[in-house]
Scaffold this motif. Structure first.
Motif, PDB file in Angstrom:
ATOM      1  N   LEU A 123      -5.839   8.229  22.481  1.00 16.79           N
ATOM      2  CA  LEU A 123      -4.747   8.104  21.527  1.00 16.79           C
ATOM      3  C   LEU A 123      -3.749   9.218  21.800  1.00 16.79           C
ATOM      4  CD1 LEU A 123      -6.849   7.600  18.245  1.00 16.79           C
ATOM      5  CD2 LEU A 123      -6.247   5.898  19.965  1.00 16.79           C
ATOM      6  N   VAL A 124      -2.497   8.867  21.978  1.00 16.49           N
ATOM      7  CA  VAL A 124      -1.466   9.855  22.320  1.00 16.49           C
ATOM      8  C   VAL A 124      -0.302   9.704  21.354  1.00 16.49           C
ATOM      9  CG1 VAL A 124       0.115  10.690  24.098  1.00 16.49           C
ATOM     10  CG2 VAL A 124      -2.112   9.747  24.763  1.00 16.49           C
ATOM     11  N   GLY A 125       0.130  10.821  20.763  1.00 15.53           N
ATOM     12  CA  GLY A 125       1.282  10.721  19.888  1.00 15.53           C
ATOM     13  C   GLY A 125       1.368  11.838  18.871  1.00 15.53           C
ATOM     14  N   ASP A 126       1.895  11.495  17.696  1.00 15.70           N
ATOM     15  CA  ASP A 126       2.211  12.494  16.676  1.00 15.70           C
ATOM     16  C   ASP A 126       1.162  12.497  15.567  1.00 15.70           C
ATOM     17  OD1 ASP A 126       2.797  10.233  15.136  1.00 15.70           O
ATOM     18  OD2 ASP A 126       4.953  10.357  15.523  1.00 15.70           O
ATOM     19  N   SER A 127       1.541  13.037  14.403  1.00 18.38           N
ATOM     20  CA  SER A 127       0.579  13.196  13.314  1.00 18.38           C
ATOM     21  C   SER A 127       0.092  11.859  12.765  1.00 18.38           C
ATOM     22  CB  SER A 127       1.209  14.024  12.186  1.00 18.38           C
ATOM     23  OG  SER A 127       2.436  13.447  11.759  1.00 18.38           O
ATOM     24  N   ARG A 128       0.887  10.814  12.906  1.00 20.29           N
ATOM     25  CA  ARG A 128       0.421   9.505  12.453  1.00 20.29           C
ATOM     26  C   ARG A 128      -0.678   8.965  13.372  1.00 20.29           C
ATOM     27  NH1 ARG A 128       6.393   7.048  11.033  1.00 20.29           N
ATOM     28  NH2 ARG A 128       6.469   7.719   8.850  1.00 20.29           N
ATOM     29  N   MET A 129      -0.564   9.227  14.656  1.00 21.41           N
ATOM     30  CA  MET A 129      -1.652   8.872  15.573  1.00 21.41           C
ATOM     31  C   MET A 129      -2.874   9.734  15.288  1.00 21.41           C
ATOM     32  SD  MET A 129      -2.514   6.743  17.910  1.00 21.41           S
ATOM     33  CE  MET A 129      -0.917   6.061  18.366  1.00 21.41           C
ATOM     34  N   ARG A 130      -2.643  10.977  14.906  1.00 20.87           N
ATOM     35  CA  ARG A 130      -3.766  11.856  14.542  1.00 20.87           C
ATOM     36  C   ARG A 130      -4.523  11.291  13.342  1.00 20.87           C
ATOM     37  NH1 ARG A 130      -1.359  17.085  13.514  1.00 20.87           N
ATOM     38  NH2 ARG A 130      -1.053  16.342  11.384  1.00 20.87           N
ATOM     39  N   GLN A 131      -3.831  10.617  12.443  1.00 18.71           N
ATOM     40  CA  GLN A 131      -4.512   9.993  11.311  1.00 18.71           C
ATOM     41  C   GLN A 131      -5.487   8.903  11.778  1.00 18.71           C
ATOM     42  OE1 GLN A 131      -0.896   9.035   8.775  1.00 18.71           O
ATOM     43  NE2 GLN A 131      -2.269   9.829   7.186  1.00 18.71           N
ATOM     44  N   LEU A 132      -5.078   8.110  12.765  1.00 19.11           N
ATOM     45  CA  LEU A 132      -5.983   7.094  13.300  1.00 19.11           C
ATOM     46  C   LEU A 132      -7.223   7.750  13.909  1.00 19.11           C
ATOM     47  CD1 LEU A 132      -3.528   4.587  15.069  1.00 19.11           C
ATOM     48  CD2 LEU A 132      -4.221   4.699  12.677  1.00 19.11           C
ATOM     49  N   PHE A 133      -6.991   8.820  14.677  1.00 24.77           N
ATOM     50  CA  PHE A 133      -8.107   9.545  15.280  1.00 24.77           C
ATOM     51  C   PHE A 133      -9.017  10.119  14.195  1.00 24.77           C
ATOM     52  CE2 PHE A 133      -9.959  13.573  16.712  1.00 24.77           C
ATOM     53  CZ  PHE A 133     -10.701  13.135  17.803  1.00 24.77           C
ATOM     54  N   THR A 134      -8.440  10.640  13.121  1.00 21.53           N
ATOM     55  CA  THR A 134      -9.223  11.219  12.032  1.00 21.53           C
ATOM     56  C   THR A 134     -10.149  10.185  11.413  1.00 21.53           C
ATOM     57  OG1 THR A 134      -7.467  12.812  11.526  1.00 21.53           O
ATOM     58  CG2 THR A 134      -9.079  12.391   9.799  1.00 21.53           C
ATOM     59  N   ASP A 135      -9.632   8.982  11.189  1.00 23.50           N
ATOM     60  CA  ASP A 135     -10.462   7.937  10.601  1.00 23.50           C
ATOM     61  C   ASP A 135     -11.591   7.545  11.555  1.00 23.50           C
ATOM     62  OD1 ASP A 135     -10.728   5.705   8.429  1.00 23.50           O
ATOM     63  OD2 ASP A 135     -10.781   4.648  10.351  1.00 23.50           O
ATOM     64  N   LEU A 136     -11.282   7.423  12.840  1.00 21.74           N
ATOM     65  CA  LEU A 136     -12.318   7.094  13.819  1.00 21.74           C
ATOM     66  C   LEU A 136     -13.376   8.194  13.887  1.00 21.74           C
ATOM     67  CD1 LEU A 136     -10.046   5.617  16.622  1.00 21.74           C
ATOM     68  CD2 LEU A 136     -11.886   4.382  15.449  1.00 21.74           C
ATOM     69  N   ALA A 137     -12.932   9.451  13.872  1.00 20.51           N
ATOM     70  CA  ALA A 137     -13.874  10.567  13.922  1.00 20.51           C
ATOM     71  C   ALA A 137     -14.765  10.573  12.688  1.00 20.51           C
ATOM     72  CB  ALA A 137     -13.111  11.889  14.035  1.00 20.51           C
ATOM     73  N   ALA A 138     -14.201  10.235  11.532  1.00 16.37           N
ATOM     74  CA  ALA A 138     -14.988  10.187  10.300  1.00 16.37           C
ATOM     75  C   ALA A 138     -16.022   9.070  10.352  1.00 16.37           C
ATOM     76  CB  ALA A 138     -14.061   9.992   9.103  1.00 16.37           C
ATOM     77  N   ARG A 139     -15.672   7.948  10.947  1.00 15.52           N
ATOM     78  CA  ARG A 139     -16.606   6.833  11.059  1.00 15.52           C
ATOM     79  C   ARG A 139     -17.810   7.204  11.928  1.00 15.52           C
ATOM     80  NH1 ARG A 139     -14.111   1.349  10.273  1.00 15.52           N
ATOM     81  NH2 ARG A 139     -12.028   1.687   9.428  1.00 15.52           N
ATOM     82  N   LEU A 140     -17.593   8.055  12.934  1.00 16.95           N
ATOM     83  CA  LEU A 140     -18.662   8.418  13.863  1.00 16.95           C
ATOM     84  C   LEU A 140     -19.489   9.612  13.397  1.00 16.95           C
ATOM     85  CD1 LEU A 140     -16.819   8.045  17.302  1.00 16.95           C
ATOM     86  CD2 LEU A 140     -18.196   6.348  16.090  1.00 16.95           C
ATOM     87  N   SER A 141     -19.030  10.316  12.382  1.00 16.38           N
ATOM     88  CA  SER A 141     -19.684  11.572  11.993  1.00 16.38           C
ATOM     89  C   SER A 141     -21.134  11.413  11.565  1.00 16.38           C
ATOM     90  CB  SER A 141     -18.885  12.268  10.886  1.00 16.38           C
ATOM     91  OG  SER A 141     -18.844  11.465   9.721  1.00 16.38           O
ATOM     92  N   PRO A 142     -21.570  10.295  10.959  1.00 14.67           N
ATOM     93  CA  PRO A 142     -23.002  10.203  10.603  1.00 14.67           C
ATOM     94  C   PRO A 142     -23.910  10.000  11.811  1.00 14.67           C
ATOM     95  CG  PRO A 142     -21.653   8.698   9.272  1.00 14.67           C
ATOM     96  CD  PRO A 142     -20.809   9.160  10.409  1.00 14.67           C
ATOM     97  N   ALA A 143     -23.355   9.757  12.979  1.00 10.62           N
ATOM     98  CA  ALA A 143     -24.166   9.413  14.152  1.00 10.62           C
ATOM     99  C   ALA A 143     -24.282  10.569  15.138  1.00 10.62           C
ATOM    100  CB  ALA A 143     -23.557   8.195  14.841  1.00 10.62           C
TER     101      ALA A 143
END
Length: 373
Positions: A123-143
């Motif tokens: 994912l490449v871009g600005d703070s809005r792209m960072r939001q997508l990454f944040t949600d994906l990272a949160a989904r993976l955190s229990p694993a």
């Protein structure tokens, strides 16, 4: 209060009270709690080639008077187990392609890349792209996911046990590259902080040469260009102010199109903003009319290429803004609603953006059958 209206073919009557009731829930729990309904449509095979895809097209999010709904195809609601299954599926598949185009993507199923990198989303871009990454990272955190952040000065990666608070801006915004890795899948998702896409050309040159191709590339840009053009806008008008952005995109698109022969490339348009929260300096330049002008530049630039245009988030951002206009103080600690932030949508909407992305990448691998995107 503003009247409910059809905005870019999207209609929404948000379940506001439901949003308020769950503000005490954790973001991860919320991913599975939101009661949105998706309905199958006879248009399930529409808009599935070239720069159009039913997951990402705003044309597919219309006639939804009470719910956010894709009328072209069904969207699967992804669990963590589904994401892991998707990642493992790429290792065992001999031909992975996006729906409708029949092309293989070596970046998604190349055996050498799998053994050395696993499934790698970029994912490449600005703070809005960072939001997508944040949600994906949160989904993976229990694993048992592993996190790291790059020191931009040294160019070295450093382990981070507290990446999610950093991503959510609890200690200030994270203007750095970040990565989450799930060894059991294996799956790696990398976010490159590149708001004006000055580093992306270097990444494109390296992939396939000194580094394996990514499995998918998702890009956005524009808002920082708009803000930085305020002076040029005031003195020379919209066309003069947008000219540097137009030239940069014109140079970049051919390189992205070449990559798209081997790896899916998605370019996200610029979401709208809450104009009432603009500063006096940005009232004109950061207007939604001007944002549409930049989106038109992007749309024309990718026309005729194999780059997939992601336009559906623009109309969904309008729906979010409409609710914030009527409830300007709607805010919660989990950042599901962030109505006092005039630039970003809350995670109540980001969750849907990521759901679109997961459906684009993984539906074929999960073998969900006809009717799904």
């Amino acid at each position: 209060m503003i009247p409910k209206k059809d905005i870019v073919n999207c209609k929404w009557k948000p379940a506001l009270m439901a949003g308020v009731w769950i503000t005490s829930c954790l973001l991860l729990l919320f991913l599975y709690c939101l009661p949105f309904h998706y309905q199958q449509s006879p248009f399930a095979t529409a808009l599935s080639s070239g720069t159009q895809h039913p997951v990402f097209s705003h044309e597919c999010y219309r006639n939804s008077a009470t719910k956010i709904q894709n009328n072209c195809c069904r969207l699967h609601k992804y669990s963590l187990a589904d994401i892991v299954t998707c990642s493992e599926g790429f290792a065992n598949s001999s031909a992975i392609s996006t729906p409708g185009n029949g092309r293989r993507y070596p970046g998604m199923n190349n055996e050498r890349d799998w053994k050395t990198e696993g499934l790698h989303w970029v994912l490449v871009g600005d703070s809005r792209m960072r939001q997508l990454f944040t949600d994906l990272a949160a989904r993976l955190s229990p694993a048992r996911a592993l996190y790291r952040v790059m020191d931009l000065k040294s160019g070295k990666w450093k382990p981070s046990k507290n990446l999610l608070p950093l991503l959510l801006g609890e200690t200030g915004p994270l203007h750095s590259n970040a990565e989450v890795y799930l060894p059991d899948a294996p799956l790696r998702i990398t976010f490159y902080w590149d708001p004006v896409l000055e580093y992306l050309p270097g990444l494109l040159r390296g992939w396939g040469d000194t580094a394996p191709l990514p499995s998918i590339l998702v890009v956005n840009s524009g808002l920082h260009w708009i803000v930085e053009s305020a002076e040029a806008f005031a003195t020379g008008g919209r066309g003069v102010a947008a000219a540097p952005f137009s030239r940069a995109i014109s140079r970049l698109v051919p390189e992205l199109d070449r990559l798209s022969a081997d790896t899916p490339v998605v370019f996200q348009l610029i979401d709208h903003v809450q104009e009432s929260r603009n500063t006096a300096k940005l009232q004109q330049v950061q207007s939604n009319i001007n944002i549409d002008y930049y989106n038109d530049i992007l749309t024309k630039a990718v026309a005729g290429t194999n780059i997939t245009l992601w336009s559906s988030t623009v109309c969904l951002s309008d729906l979010y803004i409409q609710e914030c206009t009527e409830n300007p103080y709607l805010h919660d600690s989990q950042k599901l609603w962030m109505c006092q932030d005039g630039v970003h949508v809350g995670y109540v909407m980001v969750i849907h953006y990521v759901r679109m992305l997961l459906n684009f990448v993984c539906n074929r691998v999960l073998g969900l059958g006809r009717g799904f995107c």
